[in-house]
Design an enzyme around this catalytic site. Structure first.
Site, mmCIF file in Angstrom:
data_model
loop_
_atom_site.group_PDB
_atom_site.id
_atom_site.type_symbol
_atom_site.label_atom_id
_atom_site.label_comp_id
_atom_site.label_asym_id
_atom_site.label_seq_id
_atom_site.Cartn_x
_atom_site.Cartn_y
_atom_site.Cartn_z
ATOM 1 N N TYR A 59 -14.953 -15.206 1.556
ATOM 2 C CA TYR A 59 -14.773 -14.481 0.294
ATOM 3 C C TYR A 59 -15.867 -13.437 0.072
ATOM 4 O O TYR A 59 -15.600 -12.401 -0.549
ATOM 5 C CB TYR A 59 -14.654 -15.468 -0.876
ATOM 6 C CG TYR A 59 -13.308 -16.153 -0.861
ATOM 7 C CD1 TYR A 59 -12.164 -15.474 -1.260
ATOM 8 C CD2 TYR A 59 -13.158 -17.448 -0.381
ATOM 9 C CE1 TYR A 59 -10.915 -16.071 -1.190
ATOM 10 C CE2 TYR A 59 -11.918 -18.059 -0.310
ATOM 11 C CZ TYR A 59 -10.799 -17.365 -0.718
ATOM 12 O OH TYR A 59 -9.553 -17.946 -0.643
ATOM 13 N N ARG A 62 -14.594 -10.409 1.850
ATOM 14 C CA ARG A 62 -13.479 -9.787 1.101
ATOM 15 C C ARG A 62 -14.021 -9.070 -0.142
ATOM 16 O O ARG A 62 -13.570 -7.975 -0.488
ATOM 17 C CB ARG A 62 -12.472 -10.859 0.675
ATOM 18 C CG ARG A 62 -11.870 -11.653 1.809
ATOM 19 C CD ARG A 62 -10.723 -10.946 2.476
ATOM 20 N NE ARG A 62 -9.594 -10.755 1.577
ATOM 21 C CZ ARG A 62 -8.674 -9.802 1.700
ATOM 22 N NH1 ARG A 62 -8.763 -8.937 2.683
ATOM 23 N NH2 ARG A 62 -7.675 -9.721 0.860
ATOM 24 N N GLN A 94 -0.923 -10.806 -8.647
ATOM 25 C CA GLN A 94 -1.409 -11.891 -7.786
ATOM 26 C C GLN A 94 -2.651 -11.425 -7.039
ATOM 27 O O GLN A 94 -3.300 -12.212 -6.362
ATOM 28 C CB GLN A 94 -0.336 -12.267 -6.763
ATOM 29 C CG GLN A 94 0.950 -12.766 -7.391
ATOM 30 C CD GLN A 94 2.062 -12.851 -6.356
ATOM 31 O OE1 GLN A 94 2.195 -13.859 -5.670
ATOM 32 N NE2 GLN A 94 2.848 -11.809 -6.232
ATOM 33 N N ASN A 95 -2.959 -10.136 -7.159
ATOM 34 C CA ASN A 95 -4.074 -9.574 -6.387
ATOM 35 C C ASN A 95 -5.403 -9.928 -7.033
ATOM 36 O O ASN A 95 -5.524 -9.972 -8.256
ATOM 37 C CB ASN A 95 -3.929 -8.063 -6.263
ATOM 38 C CG ASN A 95 -2.697 -7.676 -5.477
ATOM 39 O OD1 ASN A 95 -2.101 -8.528 -4.819
ATOM 40 N ND2 ASN A 95 -2.290 -6.425 -5.567
ATOM 41 N N ASP A 97 -8.129 -8.104 -6.157
ATOM 42 C CA ASP A 97 -8.941 -6.878 -6.207
ATOM 43 C C ASP A 97 -8.874 -6.308 -7.625
ATOM 44 O O ASP A 97 -8.145 -6.807 -8.483
ATOM 45 C CB ASP A 97 -8.457 -5.861 -5.144
ATOM 46 C CG ASP A 97 -7.034 -5.358 -5.408
ATOM 47 O OD1 ASP A 97 -6.751 -4.912 -6.547
ATOM 48 O OD2 ASP A 97 -6.199 -5.407 -4.484
ATOM 49 N N HIS A 112 -4.139 -15.094 -10.075
ATOM 50 C CA HIS A 112 -4.790 -15.793 -8.953
ATOM 51 C C HIS A 112 -6.304 -15.588 -8.927
ATOM 52 O O HIS A 112 -6.935 -15.818 -7.906
ATOM 53 C CB HIS A 112 -4.186 -15.342 -7.610
ATOM 54 C CG HIS A 112 -2.795 -15.870 -7.378
ATOM 55 N ND1 HIS A 112 -1.949 -15.396 -6.387
ATOM 56 C CD2 HIS A 112 -2.099 -16.843 -8.013
ATOM 57 C CE1 HIS A 112 -0.799 -16.052 -6.430
ATOM 58 N NE2 HIS A 112 -0.852 -16.934 -7.406
ATOM 59 N N CYS A 120 -18.853 -20.761 -12.291
ATOM 60 C CA CYS A 120 -19.855 -21.816 -12.173
ATOM 61 C C CYS A 120 -19.193 -23.171 -12.404
ATOM 62 O O CYS A 120 -18.653 -23.427 -13.482
ATOM 63 C CB CYS A 120 -20.976 -21.593 -13.191
ATOM 64 S SG CYS A 120 -22.202 -22.921 -13.122
ATOM 65 N N SER A 180 5.822 -10.782 -1.192
ATOM 66 C CA SER A 180 6.791 -11.337 -0.239
ATOM 67 C C SER A 180 7.694 -12.390 -0.864
ATOM 68 O O SER A 180 8.679 -12.787 -0.263
ATOM 69 C CB SER A 180 6.038 -11.963 0.941
ATOM 70 O OG SER A 180 5.198 -13.011 0.473
HETATM 71 P P1 OAD Z 1 2.175 -11.107 1.137
HETATM 72 O O1 OAD Z 1 1.260 -10.678 2.232
HETATM 73 O O2 OAD Z 1 2.818 -12.433 1.240
HETATM 74 O O3 OAD Z 1 3.353 -10.042 0.963
HETATM 75 C C1 OAD Z 1 3.085 -8.674 0.884
HETATM 76 C C2 OAD Z 1 4.413 -7.958 0.729
HETATM 77 O O4 OAD Z 1 4.128 -6.578 0.556
HETATM 78 C C3 OAD Z 1 5.354 -8.075 1.943
HETATM 79 O O5 OAD Z 1 6.664 -8.397 1.499
HETATM 80 C C4 OAD Z 1 5.318 -6.680 2.555
HETATM 81 O O6 OAD Z 1 6.568 -6.293 3.104
HETATM 82 C C5 OAD Z 1 5.002 -5.815 1.363
HETATM 83 N N1 OAD Z 1 4.286 -4.584 1.700
HETATM 84 C C6 OAD Z 1 3.410 -4.340 2.708
HETATM 85 N N2 OAD Z 1 2.974 -3.091 2.673
HETATM 86 C C7 OAD Z 1 3.603 -2.489 1.624
HETATM 87 C C8 OAD Z 1 3.589 -1.170 1.079
HETATM 88 N N3 OAD Z 1 2.836 -0.197 1.595
HETATM 89 N N4 OAD Z 1 4.372 -0.919 -0.009
HETATM 90 C C9 OAD Z 1 5.146 -1.893 -0.538
HETATM 91 N N5 OAD Z 1 5.197 -3.142 -0.067
HETATM 92 C C10 OAD Z 1 4.436 -3.443 1.004
HETATM 93 O O7 OAD Z 1 1.348 -10.973 -0.232
HETATM 94 P P2 OAD Z 1 1.673 -11.590 -1.680
HETATM 95 O O8 OAD Z 1 3.129 -11.691 -1.893
HETATM 96 O O9 OAD Z 1 0.852 -10.850 -2.659
HETATM 97 O O10 OAD Z 1 -2.651 -16.071 -3.091
HETATM 98 O O11 OAD Z 1 1.077 -13.034 -1.523
HETATM 99 C C11 OAD Z 1 1.093 -13.906 -2.600
HETATM 100 C C12 OAD Z 1 -0.118 -14.803 -2.596
HETATM 101 O O12 OAD Z 1 -0.235 -15.443 -1.343
HETATM 102 C C13 OAD Z 1 -1.428 -14.059 -2.741
HETATM 103 O O13 OAD Z 1 -1.758 -13.793 -4.086
HETATM 104 C C14 OAD Z 1 -2.407 -15.010 -2.154
HETATM 105 C C15 OAD Z 1 -1.626 -15.493 -0.955
HETATM 106 O O14 OAD Z 1 -1.880 -16.769 -0.544
HETATM 107 C C16 OAD Z 1 -3.897 -16.537 -3.268
HETATM 108 O O15 OAD Z 1 -4.858 -16.140 -2.633
HETATM 109 C C17 OAD Z 1 -4.012 -17.562 -4.331
#
Ligand code: OAD
Length: 236
Positions: A59, A62, A94-95, A97, A112, A120, A180
């Protein structure tokens, strides 16, 4: 989609895809973070108990990396929508950043957690944090050396679910951007929104796992899709 005149309350869910074009790795795309690291090694409370240095180092890297990235056109468009939309609007991200905020968005909820906070576990206070945690710095609040990343790990409850559900209940339009659809409860919001009567739209590079639940879907890069959609919504 119904005429925008019918739409007053909007809930937007964003995921890693909205930050991808800023150079921040997604989780599940080829070469994504979960290909480089096993979830159970870095993103669970058990992993932190077993090997805190490994988790803190992951982390710390990141946290350092996101501070070198800039918001892209999708963040900028959503910030403009937030500024100009007179109805209710909530960006549930969910991001972890801060690119929505750095683009100027105000109505943002981090379900998230956030890289730029440290939590802490001694006094339960969250403090703004930009540096490393590996060297066990003292909590600015209570002085204990028990700071952890303010990230919701697998097996932990996402933040502010009551507020999110209230917003979904009131929503006329639910839009999912760059996620996703693999991780619950966020992946279920489209079905919740539908049950509450909202229209639903997916904007993603490719069909998500939940794409069938959406009334409409547009596929392509977020910078192009989100900017065009925001222009439409604002009637530009
Ligand atoms: P994922 O990595 O699972 O999915 C990212 C999605 O974004 C995919 O469906 C890609 O096709 C799409 N993608 C990639 N590049 C893109 C672009 N330029 N424009 C539009 N779409 C694009 O990420 P999340 O769905 O955010 O949780 O994942 C959910 C959670 O899983 C995260 O918050 C994290 C992870 O475990 C924690 O850390 C708690």
């Amino acid at each position: 989609m119904a005429g925008m005149k019918d739409i007053r309350n909007i809930v937007i869910l964003t995921g890693a895809g909205v930050s991808a074009e800023s150079g921040i790795d997604t989780f599940r795309d080829g070469g994504g973070l979960w290909e480089q690291h096993r979830v159970e090694d870095v993103a669970t409370p058990e992993a932190f108990a077993r090997d805190p240095d490994l988790v803190l180092r992951f982390y710390d890297m990141r946290r350092e990396a996101i501070q070198t990235k800039e918001p892209n056109a999708a963040h900028v468009a959503l910030a403009r929508l937030d500024r100009e939309w007179e109805g209710e609007l909530l960006i549930v991200t969910q991001n972890v950043d801060d690119l929505h905020e750095r683009a100027g968005a105000k109505r943002v909820l981090h379900m998230h957690g956030e890289h730029l906070n440290a939590w802490c576990t001694a006094c339960d206070v969250r403090s703004p944090w930009t540096g490393p945690l590996l060297d066990r710095p003292a909590c600015p609040q209570c002085g204990a050396a028990e700071l952890r990343p303010d990230i919701v790990w697998f097996g932990e409850m996402p933040y502010r679910m009551d507020e999110i559900f209230e917003a979904l209940e009131q929503a006329d339009l639910f839009v999912s951007i760059g996620t996703s659809g693999a991780v619950y409860p966020a992946a279920g919001f489209v079905r919740n929104a539908r049950e509450f009567g909202a229209e639903t739209l997916e904007l993603n590079l490719e069909p998500s796992q939940g794409t069938a639940w959406f009334d409409a879907a547009r596929h392509g890069p977020a910078t192009a899709l989100v900017s065009a959609w925001v222009d439409e919504v604002l009637g530009l």
